[in-house]
Structure formats: structure tokens, C-alpha cells
Design a protein around this motif. Structure first.
Motif, PDB file in Angstrom:
ATOM      1  N   MET A   1       0.844  -1.169   0.000  1.00 45.97           N
ATOM      2  CA  MET A   1       0.000   0.000   0.000  1.00 45.97           C
ATOM      3  C   MET A   1       0.893   1.236   0.000  1.00 45.97           C
ATOM      4  SD  MET A   1      -2.907   1.171   2.786  1.00 45.97           S
ATOM      5  CE  MET A   1      -2.510  -0.249   3.712  1.00 45.97           C
ATOM      6  N   LEU A   2       0.533   2.191  -0.847  1.00 47.88           N
ATOM      7  CA  LEU A   2       1.303   3.420  -0.930  1.00 47.88           C
ATOM      8  C   LEU A   2       0.686   4.553  -0.123  1.00 47.88           C
ATOM      9  CD1 LEU A   2       1.976   3.365  -4.771  1.00 47.88           C
ATOM     10  CD2 LEU A   2       3.561   2.742  -2.955  1.00 47.88           C
ATOM     11  N   GLU A   3      -0.634   4.709  -0.274  1.00 51.00           N
ATOM     12  CA  GLU A   3      -1.353   5.780   0.416  1.00 51.00           C
ATOM     13  C   GLU A   3      -2.755   5.295   0.743  1.00 51.00           C
ATOM     14  OE1 GLU A   3      -0.576   9.951  -1.255  1.00 51.00           O
ATOM     15  OE2 GLU A   3      -0.403   8.629  -2.995  1.00 51.00           O
ATOM     16  N   TYR A   4      -3.396   5.960   1.696  1.00 46.70           N
ATOM     17  CA  TYR A   4      -4.769   5.599   2.024  1.00 46.70           C
ATOM     18  C   TYR A   4      -5.469   6.789   2.659  1.00 46.70           C
ATOM     19  CZ  TYR A   4      -2.516   4.870   6.534  1.00 46.70           C
ATOM     20  OH  TYR A   4      -1.772   5.035   7.669  1.00 46.70           O
ATOM     21  N   THR A   5      -6.795   6.755   2.609  1.00 47.46           N
ATOM     22  CA  THR A   5      -7.583   7.801   3.262  1.00 47.46           C
ATOM     23  C   THR A   5      -7.819   7.389   4.714  1.00 47.46           C
ATOM     24  OG1 THR A   5      -9.658   6.800   2.514  1.00 47.46           O
ATOM     25  CG2 THR A   5      -8.687   8.507   1.095  1.00 47.46           C
ATOM     26  N   CYS A   6      -8.479   8.236   5.449  1.00 48.59           N
ATOM     27  CA  CYS A   6      -8.660   8.042   6.885  1.00 48.59           C
ATOM     28  C   CYS A   6      -9.424   6.756   7.222  1.00 48.59           C
ATOM     29  CB  CYS A   6      -9.393   9.245   7.470  1.00 48.59           C
ATOM     30  SG  CYS A   6      -9.560   9.170   9.260  1.00 48.59           S
ATOM     31  N   ASP A  10     -16.346   5.327   6.973  1.00 48.96           N
ATOM     32  CA  ASP A  10     -16.984   4.069   6.577  1.00 48.96           C
ATOM     33  C   ASP A  10     -16.456   3.558   5.238  1.00 48.96           C
ATOM     34  OD1 ASP A  10     -18.580   3.919   8.844  1.00 48.96           O
ATOM     35  OD2 ASP A  10     -20.223   5.021   7.921  1.00 48.96           O
ATOM     36  N   ILE A  11     -15.968   4.468   4.396  1.00 48.03           N
ATOM     37  CA  ILE A  11     -15.365   4.082   3.117  1.00 48.03           C
ATOM     38  C   ILE A  11     -13.910   4.523   3.146  1.00 48.03           C
ATOM     39  CG2 ILE A  11     -15.388   4.385   0.624  1.00 48.03           C
ATOM     40  CD1 ILE A  11     -18.388   4.899   0.828  1.00 48.03           C
ATOM     41  N   VAL A  12     -13.015   3.570   2.911  1.00 52.30           N
ATOM     42  CA  VAL A  12     -11.581   3.832   2.924  1.00 52.30           C
ATOM     43  C   VAL A  12     -11.027   3.491   1.547  1.00 52.30           C
ATOM     44  CG1 VAL A  12      -9.361   3.205   3.960  1.00 52.30           C
ATOM     45  CG2 VAL A  12     -11.422   3.289   5.373  1.00 52.30           C
ATOM     46  N   TYR A  13     -10.209   4.385   1.003  1.00 55.12           N
ATOM     47  CA  TYR A  13      -9.550   4.161  -0.282  1.00 55.12           C
ATOM     48  C   TYR A  13      -8.070   3.941  -0.043  1.00 55.12           C
ATOM     49  CZ  TYR A  13     -13.803   5.965  -2.408  1.00 55.12           C
ATOM     50  OH  TYR A  13     -15.108   6.148  -2.800  1.00 55.12           O
ATOM     51  N   GLU A  14      -7.484   3.021  -0.817  1.00 58.18           N
ATOM     52  CA  GLU A  14      -6.056   2.743  -0.723  1.00 58.18           C
ATOM     53  C   GLU A  14      -5.463   2.747  -2.122  1.00 58.18           C
ATOM     54  OE1 GLU A  14      -5.294  -0.829   1.903  1.00 58.18           O
ATOM     55  OE2 GLU A  14      -7.474  -0.935   1.592  1.00 58.18           O
ATOM     56  N   ARG A  15      -4.311   3.362  -2.289  1.00 60.67           N
ATOM     57  CA  ARG A  15      -3.572   3.276  -3.552  1.00 60.67           C
ATOM     58  C   ARG A  15      -2.509   2.210  -3.340  1.00 60.67           C
ATOM     59  NH1 ARG A  15       0.775   6.188  -6.472  1.00 60.67           N
ATOM     60  NH2 ARG A  15       1.216   7.285  -4.544  1.00 60.67           N
ATOM     61  N   CYS A  16      -2.595   1.146  -4.128  1.00 61.42           N
ATOM     62  CA  CYS A  16      -1.751  -0.029  -3.935  1.00 61.42           C
ATOM     63  C   CYS A  16      -0.862  -0.274  -5.159  1.00 61.42           C
ATOM     64  CB  CYS A  16      -2.620  -1.265  -3.707  1.00 61.42           C
ATOM     65  SG  CYS A  16      -3.808  -1.091  -2.359  1.00 61.42           S
ATOM     66  N   ARG A  17       0.212  -0.991  -4.959  1.00 64.24           N
ATOM     67  CA  ARG A  17       1.111  -1.366  -6.048  1.00 64.24           C
ATOM     68  C   ARG A  17       1.349  -2.862  -5.978  1.00 64.24           C
ATOM     69  NH1 ARG A  17       6.050   2.210  -7.333  1.00 64.24           N
ATOM     70  NH2 ARG A  17       4.467   3.159  -8.596  1.00 64.24           N
ATOM     71  N   ALA A  22      -0.325  -0.557 -10.566  1.00 65.56           N
ATOM     72  CA  ALA A  22      -0.949   0.001  -9.370  1.00 65.56           C
ATOM     73  C   ALA A  22      -2.463  -0.012  -9.548  1.00 65.56           C
ATOM     74  CB  ALA A  22      -0.445   1.418  -9.128  1.00 65.56           C
ATOM     75  N   TYR A  23      -3.178   0.093  -8.439  1.00 65.26           N
ATOM     76  CA  TYR A  23      -4.637   0.089  -8.459  1.00 65.26           C
ATOM     77  C   TYR A  23      -5.163   0.777  -7.213  1.00 65.26           C
ATOM     78  CZ  TYR A  23      -4.066  -3.921  -5.322  1.00 65.26           C
ATOM     79  OH  TYR A  23      -3.706  -4.752  -4.284  1.00 65.26           O
ATOM     80  N   ILE A  24      -6.453   1.041  -7.212  1.00 68.83           N
ATOM     81  CA  ILE A  24      -7.095   1.663  -6.061  1.00 68.83           C
ATOM     82  C   ILE A  24      -8.122   0.686  -5.501  1.00 68.83           C
ATOM     83  CG2 ILE A  24      -8.546   3.569  -5.262  1.00 68.83           C
ATOM     84  CD1 ILE A  24      -7.198   5.259  -7.501  1.00 68.83           C
ATOM     85  N   ARG A  25      -8.080   0.497  -4.202  1.00 65.96           N
ATOM     86  CA  ARG A  25      -9.009  -0.401  -3.509  1.00 65.96           C
ATOM     87  C   ARG A  25      -9.954   0.452  -2.659  1.00 65.96           C
ATOM     88  NH1 ARG A  25      -5.730  -3.743  -0.051  1.00 65.96           N
ATOM     89  NH2 ARG A  25      -5.513  -5.109  -1.830  1.00 65.96           N
ATOM     90  N   ARG A  26     -11.242   0.147  -2.730  1.00 68.06           N
ATOM     91  CA  ARG A  26     -12.243   0.813  -1.899  1.00 68.06           C
ATOM     92  C   ARG A  26     -12.840  -0.223  -0.953  1.00 68.06           C
ATOM     93  NH1 ARG A  26     -16.873   2.505  -5.247  1.00 68.06           N
ATOM     94  NH2 ARG A  26     -17.569   0.390  -4.857  1.00 68.06           N
ATOM     95  N   THR A  27     -12.752   0.049   0.335  1.00 67.43           N
ATOM     96  CA  THR A  27     -13.326  -0.836   1.342  1.00 67.43           C
ATOM     97  C   THR A  27     -14.486  -0.104   2.015  1.00 67.43           C
ATOM     98  OG1 THR A  27     -11.167  -1.847   1.746  1.00 67.43           O
ATOM     99  CG2 THR A  27     -12.849  -2.174   3.434  1.00 67.43           C
ATOM    100  N   THR A  28     -15.651  -0.732   2.000  1.00 64.76           N
ATOM    101  CA  THR A  28     -16.843  -0.165   2.622  1.00 64.76           C
ATOM    102  C   THR A  28     -17.131  -0.941   3.898  1.00 64.76           C
ATOM    103  OG1 THR A  28     -17.711   0.347   0.436  1.00 64.76           O
ATOM    104  CG2 THR A  28     -19.275   0.393   2.260  1.00 64.76           C
ATOM    105  N   ARG A  29     -17.346  -0.206   4.992  1.00 63.22           N
ATOM    106  CA  ARG A  29     -17.612  -0.820   6.289  1.00 63.22           C
ATOM    107  C   ARG A  29     -18.929  -0.308   6.850  1.00 63.22           C
ATOM    108  NH1 ARG A  29     -11.777   0.530   8.814  1.00 63.22           N
ATOM    109  NH2 ARG A  29     -10.602  -0.414   7.152  1.00 63.22           N
ATOM    110  N   LEU A  30     -19.531  -1.102   7.687  1.00 62.46           N
ATOM    111  CA  LEU A  30     -20.729  -0.703   8.424  1.00 62.46           C
ATOM    112  C   LEU A  30     -20.496  -1.110   9.870  1.00 62.46           C
ATOM    113  CD1 LEU A  30     -23.583   0.468   8.400  1.00 62.46           C
ATOM    114  CD2 LEU A  30     -24.417  -1.837   7.896  1.00 62.46           C
ATOM    115  N   ASP A  31     -20.485  -0.142  10.758  1.00 60.84           N
ATOM    116  CA  ASP A  31     -20.187  -0.390  12.170  1.00 60.84           C
ATOM    117  C   ASP A  31     -18.871  -1.143  12.352  1.00 60.84           C
ATOM    118  OD1 ASP A  31     -22.553   0.876  13.005  1.00 60.84           O
ATOM    119  OD2 ASP A  31     -23.704  -0.969  12.710  1.00 60.84           O
ATOM    120  N   GLY A  32     -17.870  -0.787  11.532  1.00 62.19           N
ATOM    121  CA  GLY A  32     -16.551  -1.377  11.644  1.00 62.19           C
ATOM    122  C   GLY A  32     -16.382  -2.732  10.973  1.00 62.19           C
TER     123      GLY A  32
END
Length: 61
Positions: A1-6, A10-17, A22-32
Motif C-alpha cells: 500500500m502506498l497511500e490511504y484515506t482516513c 466508513d469508506i476507505v480508499y487505498e492506492r496499492c502497487r 498500481a490500483y485503487i481499492r475501496r473498502t466499505t464498512r458498516l459499524d466497523g
């Protein structure tokens, strides 16, 4: 992982290699709890950087 949002959102983005691409991953969470993970296509680093900047600026869809 190179960078990520907070991680506090509930939605976290990561810039990965991986393997020279490289690609961007979006992870969606509900109550963690992870509900969904989505990854973009594997692009060259420059394309991923351009999309990442657009995402952070609210210009990406």
C-alpha cells in the motif's frame, strides 16, 4: 500500500502497487465490519496517480 484515506470513515480508499502496476481499492464498512471491497483495474503507476488525485479532489466517479 502506498497511500490511504482516513481509517475513521466508513469508506476507505487505498492506492496499492503490485507487480509493476498500481490500483485503487475501496473498502466499505458498516459499524466497523467490512461489507464490500472493490479494486480498480491494474494500471501503470502514472494513470493510478492521476485517478487517485481526482478521487481525493472529488472529481472521480
Amino acid at each position: 500500500m502506498l497511500e490511504y484515506t482516513c481509517e475513521c470513515e466508513d469508506i476507505v480508499y487505498e492506492r496499492c502497487r503490485e507487480g509493476g502496476f498500481a490500483y485503487i481499492r475501496r473498502t466499505t464498512r458498516l459499524d466497523g465490519v467490512v461489507q464490500q471491497i472493490h479494486e480498480t483495474y491494474r494500471w501503470r503507476a502514472k494513470k493510478t496517480q492521476d485517478v487517485w488525485i481526482a478521487l481525493l479532489n472529488g472529481e472521480a466517479r
